[in-house]
Design a protein around this motif. Structure first.
Motif, mmCIF file in Angstrom:
data_model
loop_
_atom_site.group_PDB
_atom_site.id
_atom_site.type_symbol
_atom_site.label_atom_id
_atom_site.label_comp_id
_atom_site.label_asym_id
_atom_site.label_seq_id
_atom_site.Cartn_x
_atom_site.Cartn_y
_atom_site.Cartn_z
ATOM 1 N N MET A 85 0.852 -1.187 0.000
ATOM 2 C CA MET A 85 0.000 0.000 0.000
ATOM 3 C C MET A 85 0.884 1.231 0.000
ATOM 4 S SD MET A 85 -1.648 0.118 3.828
ATOM 5 C CE MET A 85 -1.970 -1.613 4.083
ATOM 6 N N ASP A 86 0.339 2.350 -0.488
ATOM 7 C CA ASP A 86 1.171 3.548 -0.502
ATOM 8 C C ASP A 86 1.218 4.163 0.894
ATOM 9 O OD1 ASP A 86 -1.123 5.052 -0.149
ATOM 10 O OD2 ASP A 86 -1.379 5.402 -2.291
ATOM 11 N N GLN A 87 2.132 5.124 1.037
ATOM 12 C CA GLN A 87 2.374 5.653 2.377
ATOM 13 C C GLN A 87 1.150 6.327 2.978
ATOM 14 O OE1 GLN A 87 6.337 6.982 3.369
ATOM 15 N NE2 GLN A 87 5.464 8.902 4.077
ATOM 16 N N SER A 88 0.360 7.016 2.146
ATOM 17 C CA SER A 88 -0.777 7.731 2.751
ATOM 18 C C SER A 88 -1.814 6.732 3.266
ATOM 19 C CB SER A 88 -1.384 8.752 1.785
ATOM 20 O OG SER A 88 -1.876 8.066 0.664
ATOM 21 N N ARG A 89 -2.010 5.638 2.543
ATOM 22 C CA ARG A 89 -2.952 4.603 3.004
ATOM 23 C C ARG A 89 -2.392 3.913 4.269
ATOM 24 N NH1 ARG A 89 -7.058 3.678 4.570
ATOM 25 N NH2 ARG A 89 -7.391 1.558 5.180
ATOM 26 N N PHE A 90 -1.096 3.685 4.268
ATOM 27 C CA PHE A 90 -0.417 3.055 5.413
ATOM 28 C C PHE A 90 -0.640 3.908 6.671
ATOM 29 C CE2 PHE A 90 4.095 2.490 7.341
ATOM 30 C CZ PHE A 90 3.784 1.309 7.987
ATOM 31 N N PHE A 91 -0.380 5.208 6.547
ATOM 32 C CA PHE A 91 -0.556 6.095 7.701
ATOM 33 C C PHE A 91 -2.026 6.137 8.119
ATOM 34 C CE2 PHE A 91 3.370 9.092 7.273
ATOM 35 C CZ PHE A 91 4.196 7.984 7.327
ATOM 36 N N ALA A 92 -2.919 6.210 7.105
ATOM 37 C CA ALA A 92 -4.353 6.316 7.416
ATOM 38 C C ALA A 92 -4.812 5.073 8.174
ATOM 39 C CB ALA A 92 -5.157 6.487 6.126
ATOM 40 N N GLN A 93 -4.348 3.905 7.736
ATOM 41 C CA GLN A 93 -4.766 2.666 8.416
ATOM 42 C C GLN A 93 -4.271 2.638 9.869
ATOM 43 O OE1 GLN A 93 -4.344 -1.120 6.295
ATOM 44 N NE2 GLN A 93 -3.855 -2.121 8.247
ATOM 45 N N VAL A 94 -3.017 3.046 10.083
ATOM 46 C CA VAL A 94 -2.522 3.064 11.469
ATOM 47 C C VAL A 94 -3.345 4.073 12.277
ATOM 48 C CG1 VAL A 94 -0.532 3.388 12.979
ATOM 49 C CG2 VAL A 94 -0.201 2.385 10.722
ATOM 50 N N GLY A 95 -3.686 5.201 11.665
ATOM 51 C CA GLY A 95 -4.526 6.194 12.358
ATOM 52 C C GLY A 95 -5.889 5.615 12.708
ATOM 53 N N GLU A 96 -6.483 4.866 11.765
ATOM 54 C CA GLU A 96 -7.853 4.360 11.972
ATOM 55 C C GLU A 96 -7.915 3.188 12.943
ATOM 56 O OE1 GLU A 96 -8.933 3.485 7.910
ATOM 57 O OE2 GLU A 96 -8.764 5.621 7.425
ATOM 58 N N ILE A 97 -7.042 2.194 12.753
ATOM 59 C CA ILE A 97 -7.174 0.984 13.591
ATOM 60 C C ILE A 97 -5.948 0.696 14.455
ATOM 61 C CG2 ILE A 97 -8.847 -0.133 12.031
ATOM 62 C CD1 ILE A 97 -6.490 -1.999 11.168
ATOM 63 N N GLY A 98 -4.903 1.543 14.310
ATOM 64 C CA GLY A 98 -3.736 1.397 15.194
ATOM 65 C C GLY A 98 -2.692 0.413 14.731
ATOM 66 N N VAL A 99 -2.905 -0.210 13.564
ATOM 67 C CA VAL A 99 -1.917 -1.201 13.131
ATOM 68 C C VAL A 99 -1.968 -1.403 11.615
ATOM 69 C CG1 VAL A 99 -3.508 -3.135 13.648
ATOM 70 C CG2 VAL A 99 -1.061 -3.577 13.538
ATOM 71 N N ALA A 100 -0.774 -1.546 11.035
ATOM 72 C CA ALA A 100 -0.654 -1.960 9.633
ATOM 73 C C ALA A 100 0.670 -2.702 9.493
ATOM 74 C CB ALA A 100 -0.675 -0.749 8.698
ATOM 75 N N VAL A 101 0.660 -3.756 8.693
ATOM 76 C CA VAL A 101 1.907 -4.499 8.434
ATOM 77 C C VAL A 101 2.059 -4.574 6.921
ATOM 78 C CG1 VAL A 101 3.207 -6.637 8.778
ATOM 79 C CG2 VAL A 101 1.593 -5.886 10.541
ATOM 80 N N ILE A 102 3.121 -3.963 6.424
ATOM 81 C CA ILE A 102 3.283 -3.904 4.971
ATOM 82 C C ILE A 102 4.707 -4.298 4.570
ATOM 83 C CG2 ILE A 102 1.553 -2.078 4.739
ATOM 84 C CD1 ILE A 102 3.968 -0.135 4.226
ATOM 85 N N GLY A 103 4.901 -4.477 3.268
ATOM 86 C CA GLY A 103 6.239 -4.749 2.751
ATOM 87 C C GLY A 103 7.012 -3.443 2.672
#
Ligand code: URA
Length: 436
Positions: free
Chosen positions: A134-152
């Protein structure tokens, strides 16, 4: 400045300045310093070592060689976790949702498996539909929304390390403590975390086979973190046998789900509680590791850690019903039991051999280009300290279309990995030391 003078200085045991290290790293990144000079320098470091200041400077130069992620738009103290690699190491599958459920934001970039060790991204991809891109803005948004993201790893993180690591791999200079420490920490620094918990594995399945070397590596990495303003703690944990029972991608996710449900293997659960407690303290969510541990246990018991995994899976496009019903995860078509040739007690399980056996069945990559089968792997039936009778099952191979020759090879690797003694055995400690 000339590369040859820097190589000579290090060869003769001298201390390199920041400028000399920058000259080498930047020159090598730009292709101005050739592989043969960088190899000679790496070998000089292998024999002469580097002090903490030089190792910190090398780390920073490599971290600055490519993109640096700025996690500051995400509120809170971002704590990263890194394992030096092991067999059956599915801690991130458990820890990312567990720690996030306790309020520490987890913005994690993980890797893929190579050789006998697995990778978190492959494991997560055994959940249907889940994407780790995922791109960085989606990555940040997901961490903002649910507190966690794991990406490559996206973009161009630490290209100098990538190039130097490939060179070290073919010039017998991988196992140098300052080179490993700077390589690992450069990636963590570039990935932007405020604080870092390192899981330094020790034993037969680890990079560092002895406790002394593991502690030295841990100290070198903690020193780097401290120099570069990132609070860093290292936990030295056992890799003298695989962690948990499952080795192989979907098999490990299944065990991760069990652990989040509170019914996982004791060793995996304990290592996750220890690492997670350190993360909570560094993340400012607990005053000490005792308080952190009870918060984490409560999150396991009340189901919020498992719910966080489901939220992560859903947010990344995966099928969360597989978390409720792990029988829907990919499963192998055939199982082959590996049986003990003698009775006794399990004294050791060579983790590296088990990792190689799983790779032979298709769970891991022999080269970066190898295709993997997410369903296959090995489930251990016996762990160190267990009693076994002759003909009893030691482990079960889960396979799809591996050739009979590969199955036989995997079977004999598993048998070789198990050491059986007539005397009762007390398992080694799970965690040997915590370096702060
Ligand atoms: N892992 C790394 O990232 N770098 C090393 O040098 C060794 C292990």
């Amino acid at each position: 400045m000339r590369a040859v003078d820097i190589i000579q200085k290090k060869r003769d045991g001298g201390e390199l300045s920041r400028e000399e290290i920058a000259f080498l790293v930047q020159g090598y990144s730009r292709g101005e310093i050739p592989d043969y000079q960088m190899s000679a320098w790496a070998m000089a470091v292998y024999f002469q070592g580097m002090n903490a200041r030089e190792t910190g400077d090398l780390t920073l130069e490599m971290a600055m060689s490519g993109d640096q992620v700025d996690l500051s738009p995400i509120a809170g103290i971002k704590v990263d976790k890194h394992s030096t690699g092991g067999v059956g190491d599915k801690t991130t599958v458990v820890l990312a949702p567990l720690v996030a459920s306790a309020g520490v934001p987890v913005a994690k970039m993980s890797g893929r498996g190579l050789g006998h060790t697995g990778g978190t991204l492959d494991k997560l991809e055994s959940i249907s539909g889940l994407t780790v891109e995922m791109d960085q803005s989606r990555f940040f948004a997901q961490v903002g929304e649910i507190g966690v993201a794991v990406i490559g790893q996206s973009g161009n993180i630490t290209p100098a390390d990538k190039k130097l690591y490939a060179l070290r791999d073919v010039t017998a200079t991988v196992d140098s403590i300052p080179l490993i420490a700077s390589s690992v920490m450069s990636k963590k620094i570039a990935a932007g975390a405020d604080a870092i918990v390192l899981d330094v594995k020790t034993g037969s399945g680890a990079f560092m086979k002895t406790l002394n070397d593991s502690i030295a590596l841990a100290k070198a990495m903690v020193d780097i973190g401290t120099q570069l303003g990132r609070h860093t703690v290292a936990v030295i944990s056992d890799m003298d046998q695989p962690l948990g029972y499952g080795i192989g991608n979907a098999l490990e996710v299944r065990e991760g789900i069990d652990t989040l449900r509170g019914s996982g293997p004791a060793d995996l659960t304990e290592v996750c509680l220890i690492l997670g407690s350190q993360m909570l303290v560094l993340g400012g969510k607990a005053k000490d590791t005792d308080e952190a541990r009870s918060i984490l246990k409560a999150r396991l018991e009340d189901g919020s850690a498992l719910a966080k995994l489901k939220a992560l899976v859903t947010a990344q496009g995966g099928d969360a019903s597989q978390i409720d019903d792990p029988a829907k995860l990919p499963a192998a078509s055939r199982q082959v039991e590996v049986k003990a040739a003698a009775e006794g007690h399990i004294e050791a399980i060579q983790a590296e051999e088990i990792g190689i056996a799983a790779m032979l069945l298709g769970a891991g990559r022999e080269t970066k280009e190898s295709q993997i089968d997410l369903a296959v792997g090995i489930v251990l039936a016996k762990k160190v300290g267990d009693a076994v009778s002759e003909g009893e099952t030691l482990a079960v191979l889960h396979l799809n279309d591996a050739s009979e020759a590969k199955v036989k090879e995997a079977e004999s690797k598993v048998l070789e990995a198990y050491r059986i003694t007539s005397q009762p055995v007390t398992p080694a400690p799970l965690v040997y030391a915590i370096v702060t």
